[in-house]
Design a protein around this motif. Structure first.
Motif, PDB file in Angstrom:
ATOM      1  N   LEU A   1      -7.588  11.475 -10.509  1.00 50.57           N
ATOM      2  CA  LEU A   1      -6.828  11.287  -9.287  1.00 50.57           C
ATOM      3  C   LEU A   1      -7.018   9.908  -8.735  1.00 50.57           C
ATOM      4  CD1 LEU A   1      -7.718  14.913  -7.772  1.00 50.57           C
ATOM      5  CD2 LEU A   1      -5.710  14.167  -9.102  1.00 50.57           C
ATOM      6  N   ASP A   2      -8.250   9.184  -9.014  1.00 48.79           N
ATOM      7  CA  ASP A   2      -8.311   7.935  -8.489  1.00 48.79           C
ATOM      8  C   ASP A   2      -7.127   6.793  -9.419  1.00 48.79           C
ATOM      9  OD1 ASP A   2     -10.475   8.149  -7.157  1.00 48.79           O
ATOM     10  OD2 ASP A   2     -11.805   7.972  -8.895  1.00 48.79           O
ATOM     11  N   ARG A   3      -6.963   7.347 -10.754  1.00 49.67           N
ATOM     12  CA  ARG A   3      -5.992   6.496 -11.377  1.00 49.67           C
ATOM     13  C   ARG A   3      -4.687   6.948 -10.773  1.00 49.67           C
ATOM     14  NH1 ARG A   3      -8.627   8.450 -15.695  1.00 49.67           N
ATOM     15  NH2 ARG A   3      -6.893   9.871 -16.310  1.00 49.67           N
ATOM     16  N   MET A   4      -4.479   8.068 -10.452  1.00 46.40           N
ATOM     17  CA  MET A   4      -3.269   8.517  -9.855  1.00 46.40           C
ATOM     18  C   MET A   4      -2.687   7.994  -8.601  1.00 46.40           C
ATOM     19  SD  MET A   4      -1.248  10.662 -11.620  1.00 46.40           S
ATOM     20  CE  MET A   4       0.050  11.397 -10.277  1.00 46.40           C
ATOM     21  N   LEU A   5      -3.681   7.684  -7.757  1.00 44.95           N
ATOM     22  CA  LEU A   5      -3.584   6.948  -6.473  1.00 44.95           C
ATOM     23  C   LEU A   5      -3.090   5.480  -6.773  1.00 44.95           C
ATOM     24  CD1 LEU A   5      -6.501   8.431  -4.168  1.00 44.95           C
ATOM     25  CD2 LEU A   5      -3.819   9.005  -4.110  1.00 44.95           C
ATOM     26  N   MET A   6      -3.822   4.625  -7.881  1.00 45.01           N
ATOM     27  CA  MET A   6      -3.554   3.453  -8.084  1.00 45.01           C
ATOM     28  C   MET A   6      -2.038   3.381  -8.757  1.00 45.01           C
ATOM     29  SD  MET A   6      -6.883   2.511 -10.065  1.00 45.01           S
ATOM     30  CE  MET A   6      -8.456   2.471  -9.074  1.00 45.01           C
ATOM     31  N   TYR A   7      -1.716   4.374  -9.278  1.00 46.03           N
ATOM     32  CA  TYR A   7      -0.209   4.373  -9.845  1.00 46.03           C
ATOM     33  C   TYR A   7       0.573   4.357  -8.950  1.00 46.03           C
ATOM     34  CZ  TYR A   7      -2.640   5.241 -14.581  1.00 46.03           C
ATOM     35  OH  TYR A   7      -3.325   5.319 -15.529  1.00 46.03           O
ATOM     36  N   ILE A   8       0.367   5.236  -7.820  1.00 46.57           N
ATOM     37  CA  ILE A   8       1.396   5.523  -6.782  1.00 46.57           C
ATOM     38  C   ILE A   8       1.267   4.358  -6.045  1.00 46.57           C
ATOM     39  CG2 ILE A   8       1.418   6.685  -4.584  1.00 46.57           C
ATOM     40  CD1 ILE A   8       0.240   9.269  -5.944  1.00 46.57           C
ATOM     41  N   LYS A   9       0.204   3.561  -5.702  1.00 46.77           N
ATOM     42  CA  LYS A   9      -0.036   2.343  -5.265  1.00 46.77           C
ATOM     43  C   LYS A   9       0.978   1.342  -5.842  1.00 46.77           C
ATOM     44  CE  LYS A   9      -2.804  -0.765  -2.789  1.00 46.77           C
ATOM     45  NZ  LYS A   9      -4.218  -1.302  -2.640  1.00 46.77           N
ATOM     46  N   ILE A  10       0.985   1.049  -7.060  1.00 44.33           N
ATOM     47  CA  ILE A  10       1.635   0.051  -7.692  1.00 44.33           C
ATOM     48  C   ILE A  10       3.293   0.626  -7.732  1.00 44.33           C
ATOM     49  CG2 ILE A  10       2.523  -0.858 -10.017  1.00 44.33           C
ATOM     50  CD1 ILE A  10      -0.506   0.181 -10.980  1.00 44.33           C
ATOM     51  N   LEU A  11       3.690   1.604  -7.440  1.00 44.62           N
ATOM     52  CA  LEU A  11       5.158   1.992  -7.568  1.00 44.62           C
ATOM     53  C   LEU A  11       5.589   1.905  -5.783  1.00 44.62           C
ATOM     54  CD1 LEU A  11       5.428   4.704  -9.874  1.00 44.62           C
ATOM     55  CD2 LEU A  11       6.059   2.683 -10.055  1.00 44.62           C
ATOM     56  N   GLY A  12       4.671   1.618  -4.807  1.00 45.27           N
ATOM     57  CA  GLY A  12       5.121   1.586  -3.827  1.00 45.27           C
ATOM     58  C   GLY A  12       5.423   2.701  -2.887  1.00 45.27           C
ATOM     59  N   LEU A  13       4.668   3.899  -3.596  1.00 40.96           N
ATOM     60  CA  LEU A  13       4.953   5.266  -2.661  1.00 40.96           C
ATOM     61  C   LEU A  13       3.806   5.509  -1.780  1.00 40.96           C
ATOM     62  CD1 LEU A  13       5.941   7.010  -6.245  1.00 40.96           C
ATOM     63  CD2 LEU A  13       7.539   6.087  -4.323  1.00 40.96           C
ATOM     64  N   GLU A  14       2.826   4.751  -1.632  1.00 35.17           N
ATOM     65  CA  GLU A  14       1.575   5.299  -0.875  1.00 35.17           C
ATOM     66  C   GLU A  14       2.053   5.772   0.479  1.00 35.17           C
ATOM     67  OE1 GLU A  14      -2.500   3.171  -0.884  1.00 35.17           O
ATOM     68  OE2 GLU A  14      -1.098   1.753  -0.413  1.00 35.17           O
ATOM     69  N   GLY A  15       2.918   5.199   1.363  1.00 31.72           N
ATOM     70  CA  GLY A  15       3.302   5.542   2.644  1.00 31.72           C
ATOM     71  C   GLY A  15       4.444   6.698   2.647  1.00 31.72           C
ATOM     72  N   HIS A  16       4.770   7.289   1.625  1.00 28.67           N
ATOM     73  CA  HIS A  16       5.888   7.820   1.406  1.00 28.67           C
ATOM     74  C   HIS A  16       5.580   9.468   0.949  1.00 28.67           C
ATOM     75  CE1 HIS A  16       8.797   4.443   2.034  1.00 28.67           C
ATOM     76  NE2 HIS A  16       8.080   3.814   1.109  1.00 28.67           N
ATOM     77  N   LEU A  17       4.528   9.676   0.522  1.00 33.30           N
ATOM     78  CA  LEU A  17       4.148  11.012   0.003  1.00 33.30           C
ATOM     79  C   LEU A  17       4.273  11.869   1.368  1.00 33.30           C
ATOM     80  CD1 LEU A  17       1.683  10.688  -2.805  1.00 33.30           C
ATOM     81  CD2 LEU A  17       4.054  11.113  -3.141  1.00 33.30           C
ATOM     82  N   GLY A  18       3.455  11.710   2.244  1.00 34.80           N
ATOM     83  CA  GLY A  18       3.744  12.443   3.476  1.00 34.80           C
ATOM     84  C   GLY A  18       5.188  12.806   3.947  1.00 34.80           C
ATOM     85  N   GLY A  19       5.930  11.850   3.929  1.00 34.99           N
ATOM     86  CA  GLY A  19       7.351  12.109   4.121  1.00 34.99           C
ATOM     87  C   GLY A  19       8.076  13.134   3.374  1.00 34.99           C
TER      88      GLY A  19
END
Length: 649
Positions: A124-142
């Motif tokens: 799950l740590d790796r998953m969060l890093m991949y999400i950050k690389i793709l610029g999706l960090e602030g969008h999942l909640g939406g």
């Protein structure tokens, strides 16, 4: 040979692919192999031209008072020149390259095996890093997510949620696994598989961004994501960029450590029925499995589940109490709420999945502030009309799916020696746990009983019905046109991490309790392999390379012991040179000819080739107009996908 018309897939529906033609030269030769497209109706005429019957589907409202959704169909024909003895339409170069790239992300040698990914970061740590690389960090909640876990029924629950919310007017995104024929099945937008063009756009964007970032910050601790993790972050990206109103996310495996559990703020969570499956990863007890599933619960997020066994329910309730969240147990849906409309997914177990989906959707609509806009009142003893429409139109391939084989009934093959062919029907269900195989057996036994033109011999003798008795113990009733010799065949395989000594008896006993018995069983290896991602247009070779069939012979031995009981000999079954086709007399051979001590089995066989097994079944019904073959395909979603691909649905 060059073809000047290139089909581009646009949308997909049951039995249909929509496409438009691009006016450009096809840069490479076309070859055909059946099936040419996974859901096309394809016929080869006498001039060597394969006619593709595409259908333009337009969703519209029926003018009737219930306002049910319907599909208007416009049929168009397209001729494509083919070569003799040719195979499936090749993939576009970009799509083929994408499949090869995806295949390189597979990190396990076989299903159920351990991943080779190591390093200091957890999944799950790796998953969060991949999400950050793709610029999706602030969008999942939406994304306003509905998150669903479970052992069986989670896919059906997600499909029901998708259909309900679509009927309520929301733009839906659905991520499920595994795919049966084409990887694009995992990503649905508004009920339709993502198009090839959009898939490639999002795939290569994810691929190149991750590759570039990981190469610039080269470290063994953060490699390219394994296949399921890549597809999960890709799903998030697709749903963000497609601006869906709701994202319905099915858990892959377990819950607590599943790649989808990077979702921190879903709108609502659901847990479908729990049972004993994936024990190698989740634990040997129902309580351990429930603990993994309960890992998707989040603070301040309402949760729903169906009635569970006490050891599972205790764990779910305890976790909900720890988080101080409401956990509502949803009873199976009451038929009277459906106002005479049938669920689109078959089986009694679907009433629980439908109830869970309805509760999840009600909670989601309320939490997002849309209930008052859509519904003026909340009658607990009824369902809103859009909910009923959704429950009657949801679709999910490979789960309690009935396919009448088009090859045996099409105009090109329906007449043999001046007489009509028999009929061949496949009953497909990817059940692979004891609980799901019990549900599968109940469903199969129920649907095959709908044929009232054929009664078992003992039933007929008791009532005095019938005029003609066959040597196989059946009585024909009704007109000569409706007289049929019915054969029910089990086509089975399962992963070697599962226990067939539990699965097969569960299926046999469930069917027998409801008066349904199998004439024959065929054990055959899957075509799909775990080290390669293919698409619906991937060629299926008719002659497959030889495989080790030790596992299939083990399945046959278990089956024969179920039938023969304690008298079954202990010596190993004959394993050398299994046939590509069952013996010629196999279908009609009576059980009295079965001599296990001599290695002669009249009730089952091991066949080395699934494509040739399908051909044999088709040949049987073509040769006998009175023959009805009902084939239950189960034990593995991958086997179900292989069969769907072969029968060209």
């Amino acid at each position: 040979m060059l073809v000047h018309l290139k089909p581009y897939v646009k949308q997909e529906l049951p039995g249909v692919l929509l496409f438009h033609l691009k006016e450009q030269l096809f840069p490479y030769n076309l070859n055909w192999k059946v099936p040419c497209f996974p859901f096309f109706n394809c016929n080869l005429d006498l001039f060597g031209v394969r006619r593709l019957h595409s259908q333009e589907i337009v969703r519209q409202k029926d003018p009737s008072s219930r306002k049910m959704s319907t599909w208007a169909v416009k049929t168009m024909d397209m001729d494509v020149t083919t070569e003799e003895d040719s195979a499936a339409l090749r993939l576009s170069p970009a799509y083929e390259t994408a499949m090869e790239a995806l295949s390189s992300l597979i990190t396990r040698q076989k299903r159920g095996g351990a991943s080779k990914i190591g390093g200091k970061y957890k999944k799950l740590d790796r998953m969060l890093m991949y999400i950050k690389i793709l610029g999706l960090e602030g969008h999942l909640g939406g994304l306003k997510i509905i998150h669903v876990a479970g052992t069986k029924g989670k896919g059906s629950t997600c499909a029901f949620c998708e259909a309900i919310l679509q009927e309520c007017g929301f733009r839906t995104g659905l991520f499920t696994s595994p795919h049966l024929i084409d990887v694009r099945e995992r990503f649905r937008i508004n009920g339709l598989d993502i198009t090839e063009d959009k898939f490639l756009l999002h795939f290569w964007d994810c691929w190149h961004r991750l590759k570039l970032d990981l190469q610039e910050n080269l470290t063994e601790d953060l490699p390219m994501p394994p296949l399921f993790q890549f597809l999960t972050v890709m799903a998030f990206k697709i749903f963000v960029e497609e601006k869906v109103d709701v994202a319905i996310i099915e858990v892959g495996l377990g819950g607590k450590k599943d790649s989808t559990n990077v979702i921190k703020e879903p709108v609502v969570c659901g847990i479908a029925s729990l049972g004993m499956d994936h024990m190698e990863a989740l634990g040997d007890t129902l309580a351990e499995i429930a603990s993994h599933k309960a890992g998707i619960f989040k603070p301040q997020v309402p949760a729903f589940t169906v009635p569970q066994r006490s050891e599972a329910m205790d764990v779910l309730s305890e976790r909900a109490n720890e988080l101080m969240i409401p956990l509502e147990v949803v009873a199976p849906i009451d038929c009277k709420w459906l106002d005479g409309i049938k669920l689109s997914l078959s089986g009694d177990h679907q009433y629980s999945n439908a109830a869970l989906a309805a509760s999840l959707c009600k909670s989601w609509i309320r939490s997002t502030g849309n209930w008052e806009k859509l519904f003026q009142h909340d009658d607990k003893d009824s369902l809103p009309e859009p909910f009923i429409r959704g429950l009657s139109t949801a679709r999910l391939f490979g789960r309690a799916q009935i396919v009448h084989d088009s090859s045996s009934n099409s105009s090109t093959v329906s007449m043999v020696n001046g007489a009509a062919s028999g009929d061949l029907t496949f009953y497909l269900d990817g059940a692979h746990s004891p609980e799901s195989l019990e549900a599968c057996g109940r469903w199969f036994a129920t649907v095959v009983k709908d044929d009232k033109n054929l009664l078992p011999l003992d039933s007929c003798l008791k009532t005095g019905i019938g005029e003609e008795v066959s040597e196989n113990g059946f009585v024909y009733t009704g007109s000569k046109e409706s007289n049929k010799i019915s054969k029910r065949i089990l086509l089975f395989n399962c992963m070697d991490v599962r226990d067939p000594q539990i699965l097969l008896p569960q299926l046999v006993n469930t069917c027998a309790t409801l008066g349904t018995h199998f004439s024959k069983a065929i054990f055959v290896p899957n075509i799909s392999t775990y080290n390669k991602v293919t698409s619906g247009a991937s060629a299926v070779p008719f002659h497959l390379p030889a495989k080790d069939l030790t596992w299939q012979f083990n399945l046959q031995r278990i089956w024969e012991k179920i039938l023969h009981g304690k008298g079954f000999p202990e010596k190993p079954l004959k394993k050398e040179n299994p046939a590509c086709f069952p013996p010629n007399n196999f279908l009609y051979e009576d059980i009295s000819h079965c001599k296990p001590a001599d290695g002669n089995f009249a009730c089952s066989t091991v066949v080395s080739s699934l494509p040739q097994t399908i051909k044999w079944l088709r040949d049987c019904v073509k040769e006998n107009p009175r023959l009805r073959i009902q084939v239950l395909v189960t034990g593995s979603l991958h086997l179900v996908g292989d069969v769907l691909k072969l029968i060209n649905r």
